[in-house]
Design a protein around this motif. Structure first.
Motif, short mmCIF file in Angstrom:
data_model
loop_
_atom_site.label_atom_id
_atom_site.label_comp_id
_atom_site.label_asym_id
_atom_site.label_seq_id
_atom_site.Cartn_x
_atom_site.Cartn_y
_atom_site.Cartn_z
N SER A 183 48.68 53.83 44.58
CA SER A 183 47.52 53.98 45.46
C SER A 183 46.80 52.63 45.54
CB SER A 183 46.58 55.06 44.92
OG SER A 183 45.45 55.16 45.75
N GLU A 184 47.25 51.79 46.44
CA GLU A 184 46.67 50.47 46.60
C GLU A 184 46.32 50.23 48.06
OE1 GLU A 184 49.43 47.65 45.10
OE2 GLU A 184 48.92 47.99 43.00
N GLY A 185 45.31 49.43 48.26
CA GLY A 185 44.94 49.04 49.60
C GLY A 185 45.36 47.61 49.88
N GLN A 186 45.60 47.31 51.12
CA GLN A 186 45.93 45.95 51.55
C GLN A 186 44.88 45.51 52.55
OE1 GLN A 186 49.35 45.59 54.07
NE2 GLN A 186 49.50 43.38 53.84
N ILE A 187 44.24 44.39 52.26
CA ILE A 187 43.22 43.90 53.18
C ILE A 187 43.88 43.07 54.26
CG2 ILE A 187 42.71 41.88 51.73
CD1 ILE A 187 39.72 42.37 52.68
N PRO A 200 42.80 38.00 41.85
CA PRO A 200 42.75 38.98 40.76
C PRO A 200 43.85 40.03 40.92
CG PRO A 200 41.14 39.53 42.42
CD PRO A 200 41.78 38.24 42.86
N HIS A 201 43.92 40.95 39.96
CA HIS A 201 44.91 42.02 40.03
C HIS A 201 44.60 43.00 41.17
CE1 HIS A 201 46.93 40.66 36.46
NE2 HIS A 201 45.81 40.69 35.75
N ASP A 202 43.33 43.12 41.52
CA ASP A 202 42.93 44.02 42.60
C ASP A 202 43.34 43.42 43.94
OD1 ASP A 202 41.78 45.68 44.44
OD2 ASP A 202 39.77 45.63 43.57
N PRO A 203 44.29 44.03 44.68
CA PRO A 203 44.75 43.45 45.94
C PRO A 203 43.69 43.43 47.03
CG PRO A 203 45.66 45.66 45.64
CD PRO A 203 44.99 45.29 44.35
N ARG A 253 40.78 42.22 46.56
CA ARG A 253 39.87 41.10 46.28
C ARG A 253 40.56 39.74 46.41
NH1 ARG A 253 37.11 42.19 40.69
NH2 ARG A 253 35.96 40.33 41.33
N VAL A 254 41.74 39.73 46.99
CA VAL A 254 42.41 38.46 47.24
C VAL A 254 41.80 37.80 48.47
CG1 VAL A 254 44.56 39.27 46.22
CG2 VAL A 254 44.20 39.51 48.68
N VAL A 255 41.98 36.50 48.57
CA VAL A 255 41.50 35.77 49.74
C VAL A 255 42.30 36.21 50.97
CG1 VAL A 255 41.34 33.49 50.81
CG2 VAL A 255 40.71 33.79 48.41
N CYS A 256 41.61 36.44 52.08
CA CYS A 256 42.31 36.86 53.29
C CYS A 256 41.76 36.11 54.50
CB CYS A 256 42.21 38.37 53.50
SG CYS A 256 40.60 38.92 54.07
N ARG A 301 31.17 40.92 55.12
CA ARG A 301 30.34 41.82 55.93
C ARG A 301 31.15 43.04 56.38
NH1 ARG A 301 27.39 37.24 59.82
NH2 ARG A 301 26.19 36.25 58.14
N THR A 302 32.39 42.82 56.72
CA THR A 302 33.29 43.91 57.08
C THR A 302 34.68 43.59 56.52
OG1 THR A 302 33.94 42.88 59.19
CG2 THR A 302 32.07 44.40 59.25
N ALA A 303 35.52 44.60 56.38
CA ALA A 303 36.87 44.38 55.85
C ALA A 303 37.82 45.45 56.38
CB ALA A 303 36.86 44.40 54.33
N PHE A 304 38.96 45.01 56.90
CA PHE A 304 40.00 45.93 57.37
C PHE A 304 40.97 46.18 56.23
CE2 PHE A 304 38.33 44.89 61.41
CZ PHE A 304 38.66 45.94 62.23
N VAL A 305 41.09 47.45 55.86
CA VAL A 305 41.95 47.81 54.73
C VAL A 305 42.86 48.96 55.14
CG1 VAL A 305 42.02 48.64 52.35
CG2 VAL A 305 40.16 47.14 53.09
N ARG A 306 44.14 48.84 54.80
CA ARG A 306 45.08 49.95 54.98
C ARG A 306 45.79 50.17 53.65
NH1 ARG A 306 50.76 48.02 57.84
NH2 ARG A 306 51.12 46.20 56.53
#
Length: 370
Positions: A112-116, A69-72, A74-77, A100-105
């Motif tokens: 203003s975007e996050g990267q998983i 999706p456009h939301d970074p 929610r991409v597969v990681c 359950r958990t997610a590392f985001v920076r």
């Protein structure tokens, strides 16, 4: 905190995906996809819109176009549990299970975007090289990222063989422990195998992610934990301890001890992304002191009855800790404000108010000096 409390029992499941962390919870969550004939699998690597997925039938290559999706965020990681088509060319990932958990920076872009970085992680190993002078502020930054994710952080001081004096090494560990309340701190020399037994026991259950700067020794550590040279290793420069990014993608590796390891590329920048609770966890002693201040909205600057200022003046709270806390809170507040116009306006008003108060205080001092 004891290390034994962090090491859970190893899985006794005979499921083919048990080595990758499959359990009853994931099986229950996958049930609707199983009814549709999809295969369960865990993402071991993502590369340019495609990913390698470990399944009961082996590692499959799949396209992520249907879940990009456009939301970074929610991409597969790497670390995701996904539903994969049983056949087809190309083969597609159709969905991923709730994380359950997610590392985001935060990304390096001005938006203003996050990267998983990784998902479904139980332990976060922050690797810090003893080849260089300790940067406690950077350690605190990594720990804020780790706490915010929901994982249990652990600091591993690598290349301990470069500090042969036990007294000096003990002082370094103490400095890191002060900057990492409630976090285990280990010293390891992957080159000589020292300290690896405790770390191996820790990562022997669940999923562990390796975080740190390039040159921190993560790839060497990963090889030592896996028991073979699965990651390329290059020497770091003697001048600044930096090396090339020997790891360029996030890779998920089953461990002989029973756990799963995710090795990440060296992170030059670690921007926070909506990590207020993580920052609060890193600086728990300051948060506790703030609760004792006379005013609920105390800025810990010149307000009467400020417990934080009192601890600073008595020497119980190091000035470096308070400054680091303020820096990370300001950064995180600004990142959040980028997506909240009302909050952004309130922050600007607050900055103007404090600036005016500071200017008035200086003018008052000049008046007394005149």
């Amino acid at each position: 905190m004891s290390f034994s409390s962090l090491v859970g029992p190893s899985s006794s499941s005979s499921h083919p995906l048990a080595p990758y962390g499959w359990d009853e919870g994931w099986e229950a969550g996958f049930a609707p996809y199983a009814e549709q004939g999809f295969l369960p699998g865990r993402v071991v690597r993502v590369d340019r819109g495609q990913c390698d997925v470990a399944t009961a039938a082996g590692v499959l290559r799949a396209d992520t176009a249907f879940v990009t999706p456009h939301d970074p965020l929610r991409v597969v990681c790497t670390g995701d549990w996904v539903a994969v088509e049983p056949g087809g060319n190309p083969r597609y990932v159709r969905a991923y299970l709730p994380r359950r958990t997610a590392f985001v920076r935060s990304t390096s872009s001005k938006r203003s975007e996050g990267q998983i970085l990784a998902a479904n992680v139980d332990h976060a190993v922050v690797a810090v090289s003893l080849a260089l002078e300790l940067d406690l502020g950077r350690v605190e930054r990594f720990l804020a990222l780790a706490w915010e994710s929901g994982a249990q952080p652990v600091v591993v001081l690598t290349k301990a063989d470069l500090v042969p004096d036990p007294v000096t090494l003990a002082h370094l560990v103490q400095d890191v422990e002060t900057a990492a309340p409630g976090v285990p701190v280990l010293t390891v020399s992957a080159l000589h195998g020292e300290g690896l037994d405790v770390l191996t026991a820790l990562v022997g259950s669940g999923t562990t992610v390796l975080l740190g700067q390039s040159g921190a020794g993560k790839s060497t550590l990963a090889n030592a934990l896996v028991g073979e040279d699965v990651m390329d290793v290059q020497a770091a420069r003697d001048v600044d301890g930096k090396g090339r990014h020997t790891t360029t993608t996030r890779n998920l590796l089953p461990l002989p001890s029973g756990g799963v390891l995710i090795d990440t590329p060296g992170l030059r920048g670690v921007g926070l992304f909506d990590a207020e609770s993580g920052v609060g966890q890193v600086f728990s002693e300051i948060e506790d002191l703030a609760g004792q201040c006379r005013f609920q909205d105390c800025a810990h600057e010149s307000e009467p009855g400020c417990a934080v200022r009192q601890a600073l003046e008595s020497g119980d709270l190091p000035a470096r800790r308070l400054e680091s806390y303020r820096k990370l809170m300001r950064e995180n507040q600004w990142i959040v404000a980028k997506t909240d116009a009302r909050l952004r306006s309130e922050i600007k008003k607050d900055w103007k108010r404090r600036g005016a108060e500071g200017k008035a205080a200086m003018e008052a001092k000049r008046g007394r000096w005149a």
